[in-house]
Scaffold this motif. Structure first.
Motif, PDB file in Angstrom:
ATOM      1  N   CYS A   1     -11.862  15.618   0.170  1.00 55.59           N
ATOM      2  CA  CYS A   1     -12.361  16.177   1.513  1.00 55.59           C
ATOM      3  C   CYS A   1     -11.966  17.952   1.254  1.00 55.59           C
ATOM      4  O   CYS A   1     -11.074  18.418   0.924  1.00 55.59           O
TER       5      CYS A   1
ATOM      6  N   PRO B   1       0.864  -1.212  -0.021  1.00 54.84           N
ATOM      7  CA  PRO B   1      -0.087   0.010   0.032  1.00 54.84           C
ATOM      8  C   PRO B   1       0.909   1.266   0.026  1.00 54.84           C
ATOM      9  O   PRO B   1       2.022   1.295   0.466  1.00 54.84           O
TER      10      PRO B   1
ATOM     11  N   VAL C   1      -5.195   1.839  -8.229  1.00 55.92           N
ATOM     12  CA  VAL C   1      -5.966   2.647  -7.317  1.00 55.92           C
ATOM     13  C   VAL C   1      -6.964   2.053  -6.814  1.00 55.92           C
ATOM     14  O   VAL C   1      -7.904   1.671  -7.520  1.00 55.92           O
ATOM     15  N   LYS C   2      -7.173   1.558  -5.583  1.00 58.81           N
ATOM     16  CA  LYS C   2      -8.181   0.979  -5.052  1.00 58.81           C
ATOM     17  C   LYS C   2      -9.203   1.811  -4.092  1.00 58.81           C
ATOM     18  O   LYS C   2     -10.366   1.549  -3.891  1.00 58.81           O
ATOM     19  N   LYS C   3      -8.819   3.233  -3.824  1.00 55.82           N
ATOM     20  CA  LYS C   3      -9.739   4.115  -3.051  1.00 55.82           C
ATOM     21  C   LYS C   3      -9.202   5.483  -3.349  1.00 55.82           C
ATOM     22  O   LYS C   3      -8.005   5.697  -3.429  1.00 55.82           O
ATOM     23  N   ILE C   4     -10.001   6.594  -3.512  1.00 60.80           N
ATOM     24  CA  ILE C   4      -9.916   7.855  -3.642  1.00 60.80           C
ATOM     25  C   ILE C   4     -10.348   8.474  -2.545  1.00 60.80           C
ATOM     26  O   ILE C   4     -11.801   8.470  -2.453  1.00 60.80           O
ATOM     27  N   ASN C   5      -9.823   9.292  -1.472  1.00 59.75           N
ATOM     28  CA  ASN C   5     -10.665  10.215  -0.680  1.00 59.75           C
ATOM     29  C   ASN C   5     -10.471  11.690  -1.062  1.00 59.75           C
ATOM     30  O   ASN C   5      -9.439  12.146  -1.115  1.00 59.75           O
TER      31      ASN C   5
END
Length: 69
Positions: free
Chosen positions: A37, A5, A31-35
């Protein structure tokens, strides 16, 4: 193949198309996740493209377009 990771980017992106991460040679990135904010009081808009080496930002490699956060 071992999975390691890695945070690809952290920070506030600019207002123009900018490279935020480049996959090193002889490496594959998943790419498994994009956060995302928004910490401001007003709406922010983001567009994300995954661009292969040698290509340019275009609608063909766009993941999300003008997403309001």
């Amino acid at each position: 193949m071992p999975y390691t990771p890695k945070m690809m980017y952290s920070g506030q992106p600019g207002t123009t198309a900018t490279t935020l991460y480049t996959v090193p040679a002889s490496t594959t990135a998943i790419v498994k996740k994009i956060n995302i904010c928004n910490t401001t009081a007003s709406d922010a808009t983001i567009t994300i493209n995954f661009v292969a080496s040698g290509n340019a930002v275009s609608a063909a490699n766009r993941v999300t377009s003008s997403l309001t956060i």
